[in-house]
Design an enzyme around this catalytic site. Structure first.
Site, PDB file in Angstrom:
ATOM      1  N   THR A  16       0.809  -1.137  -0.104  1.00 32.97           N
ATOM      2  CA  THR A  16      -0.039   0.036  -0.013  1.00 32.97           C
ATOM      3  C   THR A  16       0.809   1.215  -0.064  1.00 32.97           C
ATOM      4  OG1 THR A  16      -1.443  -1.181   1.282  1.00 32.97           O
ATOM      5  CG2 THR A  16      -1.877   1.308   1.207  1.00 32.97           C
ATOM      6  N   ARG A  20       7.979  -2.631   2.738  1.00 31.51           N
ATOM      7  CA  ARG A  20       7.901  -2.880   4.370  1.00 31.51           C
ATOM      8  C   ARG A  20       8.490  -4.376   4.488  1.00 31.51           C
ATOM      9  NH1 ARG A  20       3.214   1.033   6.749  1.00 31.51           N
ATOM     10  NH2 ARG A  20       3.659   2.513   5.073  1.00 31.51           N
ATOM     11  N   SER A 111       6.527   3.785   8.402  1.00 30.06           N
ATOM     12  CA  SER A 111       5.441   4.524   8.901  1.00 30.06           C
ATOM     13  C   SER A 111       4.806   4.011  10.158  1.00 30.06           C
ATOM     14  CB  SER A 111       4.402   4.370   7.665  1.00 30.06           C
ATOM     15  OG  SER A 111       3.149   5.219   8.139  1.00 30.06           O
ATOM     16  N   HIS A 112       3.695   3.575  10.377  1.00 26.49           N
ATOM     17  CA  HIS A 112       2.969   3.358  11.578  1.00 26.49           C
ATOM     18  C   HIS A 112       3.464   1.945  12.264  1.00 26.49           C
ATOM     19  CE1 HIS A 112       0.356   1.311   8.701  1.00 26.49           C
ATOM     20  NE2 HIS A 112       0.180   0.497   9.693  1.00 26.49           N
ATOM     21  N   LYS A 124      10.223   3.967   0.561  1.00 29.53           N
ATOM     22  CA  LYS A 124       9.186   4.314  -0.277  1.00 29.53           C
ATOM     23  C   LYS A 124       9.696   5.415  -1.306  1.00 29.53           C
ATOM     24  CE  LYS A 124       6.036   7.069   1.312  1.00 29.53           C
ATOM     25  NZ  LYS A 124       4.627   7.723   1.772  1.00 29.53           N
ATOM     26  N   ASP A 275       1.829   9.508  13.713  1.00 28.11           N
ATOM     27  CA  ASP A 275       2.645   8.052  13.519  1.00 28.11           C
ATOM     28  C   ASP A 275       4.181   8.242  13.291  1.00 28.11           C
ATOM     29  OD1 ASP A 275       2.558   9.056  10.861  1.00 28.11           O
ATOM     30  OD2 ASP A 275       2.199   7.049  10.133  1.00 28.11           O
ATOM     31  N   ASP A 277       6.053   8.149  10.866  1.00 31.56           N
ATOM     32  CA  ASP A 277       6.689   9.090   9.767  1.00 31.56           C
ATOM     33  C   ASP A 277       5.797  10.328   9.596  1.00 31.56           C
ATOM     34  OD1 ASP A 277       4.358   7.830   8.515  1.00 31.56           O
ATOM     35  OD2 ASP A 277       5.047   7.911   6.486  1.00 31.56           O
ATOM     36  N   ASP A 279       2.714  11.328   8.816  1.00 31.21           N
ATOM     37  CA  ASP A 279       1.556  11.634   8.000  1.00 31.21           C
ATOM     38  C   ASP A 279       0.266  11.236   8.401  1.00 31.21           C
ATOM     39  OD1 ASP A 279       1.985   8.778   7.743  1.00 31.21           O
ATOM     40  OD2 ASP A 279       2.100   8.714   5.801  1.00 31.21           O
ATOM     41  N   ARG A 280       0.186  10.385   9.571  1.00 27.56           N
ATOM     42  CA  ARG A 280      -1.088  10.435  10.263  1.00 27.56           C
ATOM     43  C   ARG A 280      -1.479  11.191  11.519  1.00 27.56           C
ATOM     44  NH1 ARG A 280      -2.677   3.946  10.284  1.00 27.56           N
ATOM     45  NH2 ARG A 280      -1.810   3.441   8.470  1.00 27.56           N
ATOM     46  N   THR A 342      -7.898   2.182  -1.281  1.00 25.76           N
ATOM     47  CA  THR A 342      -6.820   2.520   0.049  1.00 25.76           C
ATOM     48  C   THR A 342      -5.438   2.729  -0.430  1.00 25.76           C
ATOM     49  OG1 THR A 342      -8.245   1.082   1.505  1.00 25.76           O
ATOM     50  CG2 THR A 342      -5.972   1.383   1.951  1.00 25.76           C
ATOM     51  N   GLU A 362      -9.925   6.670   6.393  1.00 25.71           N
ATOM     52  CA  GLU A 362     -10.252   6.137   7.766  1.00 25.71           C
ATOM     53  C   GLU A 362      -9.323   5.735   8.597  1.00 25.71           C
ATOM     54  OE1 GLU A 362      -9.508   3.014   8.784  1.00 25.71           O
ATOM     55  OE2 GLU A 362      -8.714   2.672   6.720  1.00 25.71           O
ATOM     56  N   SER A 363      -8.060   5.654   8.098  1.00 26.14           N
ATOM     57  CA  SER A 363      -6.836   5.133   8.856  1.00 26.14           C
ATOM     58  C   SER A 363      -6.121   6.285   9.484  1.00 26.14           C
ATOM     59  CB  SER A 363      -6.004   4.001   7.978  1.00 26.14           C
ATOM     60  OG  SER A 363      -5.743   4.895   6.783  1.00 26.14           O
ATOM     61  N   LYS A 374      -0.507  12.449   2.885  1.00 25.99           N
ATOM     62  CA  LYS A 374      -1.330  12.934   4.117  1.00 25.99           C
ATOM     63  C   LYS A 374      -0.367  13.544   4.918  1.00 25.99           C
ATOM     64  CE  LYS A 374      -1.359   8.065   6.068  1.00 25.99           C
ATOM     65  NZ  LYS A 374      -0.864   7.078   5.317  1.00 25.99           N
ATOM     66  N   ARG A 494      -8.831  -6.356   7.741  1.00 23.39           N
ATOM     67  CA  ARG A 494      -9.495  -5.205   8.078  1.00 23.39           C
ATOM     68  C   ARG A 494     -10.785  -5.262   7.937  1.00 23.39           C
ATOM     69  NH1 ARG A 494      -4.971  -2.935   9.660  1.00 23.39           N
ATOM     70  NH2 ARG A 494      -3.151  -2.289   8.111  1.00 23.39           N
TER      71      ARG A 494
HETATM   72  C1  VG1 Z   1      -2.863   1.117   5.817  1.00 18.46           C
HETATM   73  C2  VG1 Z   1      -4.238   1.911   5.741  1.00 18.46           C
HETATM   74  C3  VG1 Z   1      -4.248   2.838   4.423  1.00 18.46           C
HETATM   75  C4  VG1 Z   1      -2.635   3.754   4.539  1.00 18.46           C
HETATM   76  C5  VG1 Z   1      -1.628   3.009   4.929  1.00 18.46           C
HETATM   77  C6  VG1 Z   1      -0.485   3.479   4.825  1.00 18.46           C
HETATM   78  O1  VG1 Z   1      -2.953   0.614   4.700  1.00 18.46           O
HETATM   79  O2  VG1 Z   1      -5.184   1.277   5.806  1.00 18.46           O
HETATM   80  O3  VG1 Z   1      -5.296   3.639   4.636  1.00 18.46           O
HETATM   81  O4  VG1 Z   1      -2.592   4.671   3.495  1.00 18.46           O
HETATM   82  O5  VG1 Z   1      -1.417   2.044   5.772  1.00 18.46           O
HETATM   83  O6  VG1 Z   1      -0.300   4.506   5.883  1.00 18.46           O
HETATM   84  P1  VG1 Z   1      -3.315  -1.181   4.814  1.00 18.46           P
HETATM   85  O7  VG1 Z   1      -2.871  -1.757   3.243  1.00 18.46           O
HETATM   86  O8  VG1 Z   1      -2.376  -2.003   5.660  1.00 18.46           O
HETATM   87  O9  VG1 Z   1      -4.796  -1.217   5.052  1.00 18.46           O
HETATM   88  V1  VG1 Z   1       1.270   4.983   6.721  1.00 18.46           V
HETATM   89  O10 VG1 Z   1       0.973   6.068   7.669  1.00 18.46           O
HETATM   90  O11 VG1 Z   1       1.697   3.476   7.248  1.00 18.46           O
HETATM   91  O12 VG1 Z   1       2.043   5.172   5.339  1.00 18.46           O
HETATM   92 CO    CO Z   2       2.538   6.903   8.257  1.00 13.83          CO
END
Ligand code: VG1
Ligand code: CO
Length: 541
Positions: A16, A20, A111-112, A124, A275, A277, A279-280, A342, A362-363, A374, A494
């Site tokens: 996504t 990773r 990221s998160h 990325k 989060d 990085d 962006d959240r 997504t 939504e995330s 974001k 999910r």
């Molecule tokens: C998750 C979220 C998605 C978001 C992605 C990257 O992806 O659901 O909405 O864009 O993380 O966010 P997934 O495929 O695990 O549902 V970040 O802040 O980790 O770059």
């Molecule tokens: Co992030």
């Protein structure tokens, strides 16, 4: 010796948001090198190009940055602009690419996901528009990783990333920049900093939890230094390689310290978290949690109160699983509203084409066309600016919003680290039943339609299939199911649950209680507990 022979690794397919893997996987000899060379090859090489480089400070990031610099130099790049200490938040990297008109950039982050020697690492690639590479590019990168035979890397000493300035690396220039300044300056152009200073001067209290990740230095500079919030407003403000053991995912489960504080008796007026990085974002008021889908709707409804958006929004977009709360605002304002798969990469074309200026997921992801990612701190500043203008608490703003638009009760249930075969078999079985679901009555609900989401990009016509299962019930309730594309262990299911209540009655129920019939209907249709043996989800947001 700058050319090194190598052989392909399995599984270097970006998900996504980038590639990773567990950190030890990334630290294997040639693993990072293969992926970076494949990226360079897939974008037509980097000869003469300018790139941006930085990351969220997690374990292995500084070493990875040195490897990438040496590879960029060996591949003929003209210049790499790198954040001091190899730090750049994802939105700051996006801004840097755009502001400096760079050809692209590499962001070192998972990221998160947690960081550390046995946690996660990621890389990325972002394009010249500052946004995550579109699927055509990530597909080309993956294809290249499967045939790669060699990579190029200069055999030189490490660059000094400890202070701003320029230095040569071979024929390339390494330009180390302050990671915070340009981003903080951009924020000053969008928000009413004078009004925000007045808000804090008037005694407004805030807790910002940076979760030992990258936004610490940014948040301290913006909230405490430039806006005059009390020292100590920002907590967990020093980025640490393992995030101090925190799981830097700003949701009620992982940001529980902040949740406890905002729900407690000595709560500040406002709480926020971001989060790994940056962006959240998670938004809290005293005694109240704002779901990300509702936050997006509130921001859409109030955007014109903020100087950067005073002329109105061009349109809005949300990812498919995000609740339809923002759709109701868009309809009331006469704005176009787009539904995308997504992942932020699907918003880029819409923003570049001038069709939308506000996007959300939504995330805990919200952002605008000021960058192409974001942006956690941006969303927090949007809320602060709206609060400053309206002179109301978060709870008052939410109550008025629900009274006007109705409420989309919403929750996401995650089942993490399931055996991949179990998850795939469950969704294959659902796919097989999909066509026959229409008209089925269960738990007092009737299935109105059921399908698998397939997206056609309205700008370039590209098609992305298999983007999640949607089961819509009569009356505006629905459930969406999909597998995560960011996990590094097994499969994560999910389940996105939504129920609309128009009001005026029933606007202040507990979301899990309000969603109970949909949760039960989902179990009847999909059989998650029966098939996985799990008693319930392990993260609820
Ligand atoms: C998750 C979220 C998605 C978001 C992605 C990257 O992806 O659901 O909405 O864009 O993380 O966010 P997934 O495929 O695990 O549902 V970040 O802040 O980790 O770059
Ligand atoms: Co992030």
């Amino acid at each position: 010796m700058t050319t090194h022979s190598t052989t392909p690794f399995e599984g270097q397919k970006p998900g996504t948001s980038g590639l990773r893997k567990k950190t030890p996987v990334f630290m294997q000899p040639n693993f990072l090198e293969n992926f970076v060379q494949s990226t360079f090859d897939a974008i037509g090489g980097v000869e003469g190009k300018t790139l941006v480089l930085g990351g969220d400070g997690r374990y292995f990031g500084a070493e990875a940055a040195q490897t990438i610099l040496k590879m960029a130099a060996a591949n003929g790049a003209a210049r790499v602009i790198v954040g001091q200490g190899a730090w750049l938040s994802t939105p700051a990297a996006s801004n840097m690419i755009r502001a400096r008109k760079a050809d692209g950039g590499l962001i070192l982050s998972a990221s998160h996901n947690p960081g550390g020697p046995n946690e996660d690492f990621g890389v990325k690639y972002n394009s010249a528009n500052g946004g995550p590479a579109p699927e055509a590019v990530t597909d080309a990168i993956f294809a290249r990783t499967r045939t790669i035979t060699e990579y190029r890397k200069l055999d030189v000493a490490d660059a000094d990333l400890s202070r701003p300035g320029e230095q040569p690396m071979g024929a390339m220039v390494v330009e180390v920049v302050d990671p915070v300044a340009a981003y903080a300056d951009l924020m000053e152009t969008l928000f009413d900093f004078k009004a925000l200073r007045g808000l804090f001067h008037g005694g407004f209290t805030m807790r910002m939890d940076s979760m030992c990740a990258i936004t610490g230095p940014y948040a301290t500079e913006i909230f405490e230094n430039r806006l005059g919030a009390a020292p100590g407003t920002v907590v967990h403000g020093t980025p640490l390689p393992d995030f101090g053991g925190m799981h830097p995912d700003p949701n009620p489960t992982w940001a529980h310290e902040l949740m406890d504080e905002l729900m407690g008796s000595a709560a500040p007026d406002f709480g926020a978290a971001s989060d790994g990085d940056g962006d959240r974002n998670m938004i809290l008021g005293r005694g109240i949690y704002v779901s990300p889908s509702d936050s997006l709707a509130v921001i859409a409804a109030n955007a014109t109160l903020v100087p950067g958006y005073a002329d109105g929004l061009k349109g809005v977009a949300r990812s498919m699983p995000t609740s339809t709360a923002v759709d109701r605002v868009a309809q009331a304002l006469g704005l176009d509203c787009y539904e995308t798969p997504t992942g932020w990469k699907f918003f880029g074309n819409l923003m570049d084409a001038g069709r939308v200026s506000l996007c959300g997921e939504e995330s805990f992801g919200t952002g605008s066309d000021h960058v192409r990612e974001k942006d956690g701190l941006w969303a927090i500043l949007m809320w602060l600016n709206i609060i400053a203008v309206r002179g109301q608490s978060v709870a008052e703003i939410m109550a008025e919003h629900f009274a006007r638009y109705g409420r989309n009760y919403y929750s996401r249930h995650d089942y993490e680290a399931l055996p991949t075969e179990v998850a795939n078999a469950m969704l294959d079985a659902l796919r097989a039943r999909l066509d026959g679901l229409k008209g089925t009555a269960l738990q007092g609900l009737v299935v109105e339609s059921a399908d698998e989401f397939c997206y056609t990009d309205p700008v370039d016509g590209s098609v992305s299939a298999h983007q999640g299962f949607r089961i819509l019930f009569e009356g505006g309730s629905r459930v969406v199911l999909r597998l995560s594309g960011t996990g590094t262990e097994g499969a994560t299911l999910r389940v996105y649950l939504e129920r609309y209540v128009a009001g005026p009655e029933g606007l202040s129920e507990d979301p899990q209680a309000a969603l109970a019939p949909i949760i039960a209907a989902t179990e009847e249709i999909v059989g998650i507990k029966a098939r996985t043996g799990r008693p319930g989800p392990n993260v609820i947001s």
